[in-house]
Design an enzyme around this catalytic site. Structure first.
Site, PDB file in Angstrom:
ATOM      1  N   GLU A  17      57.150  32.987  26.363  1.00  0.00           N
ATOM      2  CA  GLU A  17      56.299  34.124  25.986  1.00  0.00           C
ATOM      3  C   GLU A  17      54.842  33.669  25.890  1.00  0.00           C
ATOM      4  OE1 GLU A  17      57.410  37.209  25.491  1.00  0.00           O
ATOM      5  OE2 GLU A  17      59.525  36.693  25.776  1.00  0.00           O
ATOM      6  N   LEU A  18      53.953  34.644  25.712  1.00  0.00           N
ATOM      7  CA  LEU A  18      52.528  34.303  25.590  1.00  0.00           C
ATOM      8  C   LEU A  18      52.207  33.937  24.136  1.00  0.00           C
ATOM      9  CD1 LEU A  18      50.912  37.064  27.830  1.00  0.00           C
ATOM     10  CD2 LEU A  18      51.243  34.642  28.369  1.00  0.00           C
ATOM     11  N   HIS A  42      37.610  40.763  43.534  1.00  0.00           N
ATOM     12  CA  HIS A  42      37.964  40.191  44.846  1.00  0.00           C
ATOM     13  C   HIS A  42      36.983  40.603  45.953  1.00  0.00           C
ATOM     14  CE1 HIS A  42      40.028  44.013  45.730  1.00  0.00           C
ATOM     15  NE2 HIS A  42      40.043  43.639  46.985  1.00  0.00           N
ATOM     16  N   LYS A  72      40.078  41.625  37.382  1.00  0.00           N
ATOM     17  CA  LYS A  72      39.645  42.907  36.843  1.00  0.00           C
ATOM     18  C   LYS A  72      40.899  43.736  36.505  1.00  0.00           C
ATOM     19  CE  LYS A  72      40.287  46.450  39.505  1.00  0.00           C
ATOM     20  NZ  LYS A  72      40.371  47.444  40.560  1.00  0.00           N
ATOM     21  N   HIS A 129      33.819  46.916  41.988  1.00  0.00           N
ATOM     22  CA  HIS A 129      33.571  46.543  43.387  1.00  0.00           C
ATOM     23  C   HIS A 129      32.269  47.142  43.946  1.00  0.00           C
ATOM     24  CE1 HIS A 129      37.545  45.080  43.031  1.00  0.00           C
ATOM     25  NE2 HIS A 129      38.188  46.194  43.308  1.00  0.00           N
ATOM     26  N   ASP A 150      38.413  52.214  38.686  1.00  0.00           N
ATOM     27  CA  ASP A 150      39.161  51.365  39.618  1.00  0.00           C
ATOM     28  C   ASP A 150      38.267  50.743  40.689  1.00  0.00           C
ATOM     29  OD1 ASP A 150      41.651  50.340  40.708  1.00  0.00           O
ATOM     30  OD2 ASP A 150      41.412  51.777  42.346  1.00  0.00           O
TER      31      ASP A 150
HETATM   32  C1  BG6 Z   1      41.604  47.262  44.076  1.00  0.00           C
HETATM   33  C2  BG6 Z   1      41.867  48.658  43.595  1.00  0.00           C
HETATM   34  O1  BG6 Z   1      40.830  46.570  43.130  1.00  0.00           O
HETATM   35  O2  BG6 Z   1      40.909  47.319  45.317  1.00  0.00           O
HETATM   36  C3  BG6 Z   1      42.678  49.428  44.621  1.00  0.00           C
HETATM   37  O3  BG6 Z   1      42.593  48.603  42.357  1.00  0.00           O
HETATM   38  C4  BG6 Z   1      42.019  49.376  45.981  1.00  0.00           C
HETATM   39  O4  BG6 Z   1      42.880  50.771  44.210  1.00  0.00           O
HETATM   40  C5  BG6 Z   1      41.645  47.944  46.360  1.00  0.00           C
HETATM   41  O5  BG6 Z   1      42.912  49.913  46.935  1.00  0.00           O
HETATM   42  C6  BG6 Z   1      40.814  47.927  47.617  1.00  0.00           C
HETATM   43  O6  BG6 Z   1      40.574  46.617  48.013  1.00  0.00           O
HETATM   44  P1  BG6 Z   1      41.097  46.032  49.407  1.00  0.00           P
HETATM   45  O7  BG6 Z   1      40.505  44.682  49.478  1.00  0.00           O
HETATM   46  O8  BG6 Z   1      42.589  46.028  49.305  1.00  0.00           O
HETATM   47  O9  BG6 Z   1      40.641  46.965  50.446  1.00  0.00           O
END
Ligand code: BG6
Length: 479
Positions: free
Chosen positions: A84-85, A169, A139, A231, A226
């Protein structure tokens, strides 16, 4: 690279199987992480063999170019601990850690604080004298300003800011990184990268995907949290930031924060002029009939979560005063099309009669293909001095260079301790601060509906200055 341990907390989960392990497998296959020991940690009481079988299956499904011979070498790097954590259970990792170790929280966001605390209590935030410790976190960092600040406090109780690598990312994507190189490595860009020459900037991330199997998360988050808060705000600040005098992760992040701090605040009174939300109804994409968001499995029939969000941001500084930045992202739109598109102002002065010079655009395309396009006017071949639009295209990919996925890039950076492509807390905080009035306003009322497979809600037009048009999602940006 000295021998390093990477502990993945949440090793039985989806992120580990789909993204982390395939990335680690490829880095290993390329000989970049031969000294890495990967220890999975999760609550399942699995043996090491069981974990190996689990990862083997995952790689067969998700790793392109999977090869059994390569797997037989990669598997030797893997290990597993179940627990567990909690500090006393995490302590079982102790003997598996090299002096250099990083902990990756591939966990549901609600557990980030708990995990960071438990790792700290187990004594793992401080390495031996000859080693380092890092914490990697995905995130979303909080769900609003207040929760992000609470999370920071929890993390900082045991971890220094310099040890925390917050992943967005998009910062690992080639186009995002190219933006930094292309903007600053070419003499002709900087003199025109300002309000005197640029009329507008459009940043679009359009997806044909719907909510998929993420109803529980997405219905609480919505498009603004989201995609926009993280992003798109990153793409925005990289597009707008001033050039660096020193190439250094802290200086870079200072510059990005400077942009966010210069954004004209949106207030309760101006939300409608700066933000539009939408939700997809049933519609068609090609021949496919798509259900509306409210009919998706796991979504409430009366849900008002936005599946589309658009923002108009204005920056009040010398470089950008008077240039609108339009940001938008949505699910179930007409195509998978993403780009940063910069439109230049019209040229002054006289032109030959048959030449109509359209505004120049510079477009950093992310999808469907990564490439750069410059839209210009040139002479039309023939006897007349007439003009025609021409697109100068530079494909991003090159047969001479390997490309890396965002996770491959960022995992390598995390192991090497390069913080350039990770978020500092104040970036996250400023992004939340800017969007808080919008989030507050959207707690009530309903989004504007749009048909699945379309351009999004028609109300997005109200964000635009006179004379500006949204680029077409169905036609990958073309008018
Ligand atoms: C994620 C979102 O961070 O990025 C998703 O939670 C989204 O909803 C995605 O689809 C898009 O990133 P990529 O690199 O998959 O196009």
């Amino acid at each position: 690279m000295a021998a390093t341990t990477l502990v993945i907390l949440g090793a039985s989960g989806d992120l580990t199987q789909r993204l982390l392990m395939p990335a680690l497998y490829r880095l290993h296959a390329l000989g970049l992480t031969r000294d890495l020991r990967i220890v999975g940690y999760a609550k399942e009481p699995w043996s090491r063999e069981h974990f190996e079988r689990h990862i083997h299956k995952a790689l067969q499904a998700f790793a392109p170019d999977f090869k059994e011979a390569q797997w037989n070498r990669f598997r030797r790097q893997l290990d597993y601990v179940g627990g567990e954590l909690q500090a006393d259970q995490l302590f079982a990792l102790k003997d598996k850690l090299n002096p250099d170790a990083l902990f990756y929280l591939a966990l549901p966001p609600a557990l980030f604080g708990v995990a960071a605390t438990a790792l700290g209590e187990a004594g793992f935030a401080k390495g031996p004298r000859n080693g380092w410790r890092r914490l990697v976190v995905e995130k979303p960092f909080g769900t609003d300003l207040a929760s992000a600040q609470v999370l920071r406090e929890q993390m900082h109780a045991h971890w220094e800011e310099e040890q925390i690598l917050r992943i967005d990312h998009f910062l690992g994507k080639e186009t995002t990184q190219n933006l930094m190189v292309f903007r600053f490595a070419n003499r002709f860009i900087e003199p025109i990268w300002n309000a005197q020459h640029i009329a507008q900037v459009q940043i679009t991330y359009a997806e044909t995907l719907g909510v998929e199997k993420r109803a529980a998360y997405y219905d609480k988050a919505g498009a603004l949290r989201d995609m926009l808060q993280n992003h798109l705000m990153q793409l925005f600040s990289l597009t707008a930031m001033a050039p660096l005098a020193e190439w250094d992760a802290e200086v870079l992040r200072n510059h990005k924060v400077e942009v966010l701090r210069s954004v004209v605040p949106i207030t309760a009174a101006t939300v409608d002029a700066h933000a539009v939300r939408g939700q997809y109804r049933a519609g068609k994409l090609g021949r496919k009939t798509l259900v509306g968001y409210r009919s998706e499995p796991g979504i409430g029939r009366g849900s008002c979560t936005e599946t589309f969000a658009a923002l108009r941001l204005e920056i009040d500084n010398w470089r950008w005063h008077g240039v609108p930045f339009y940001l938008r992202s949505g699910k179930r739109l007409a195509s998978d099309y993403s780009e940063i598109a910069v439109q230049f102002r019209e040229v002054p002065g006289a032109l030959p009669k048959a030449v109509h010079a359209g505004n120049n655009w510079m477009i950093f395309r992310i999808r469907p293909t990564e490439q750069m396009d410059l839209l210009v006017t040139a002479k039309r071949p023939g006897l007349d001095l007439a003009g025609r639009p021409v697109v100068l295209t530079a494909p991003y990919a090159s047969p001479d260079h390997l490309e890396f996925s965002a996770y491959e890039q960022l995992l390598m950076d995390a192991i090497e301790g390069d913080r350039t492509h990770f978020l500092r807390f104040d970036e996250v905080e400023w992004a939340w601060r800017l969007l808080t009035p919008v989030l507050d306003a959207w707690q009530s009322g309903t989004p504007d509906f749009y048909a699945a497979g379309s351009e999004g809600p028609s109300t997005q037009k109200r964000l635009l200055d006179l004379g500006h048009l949204w680029r077409s999602i169905a036609r990958n940006g073309d008018a």
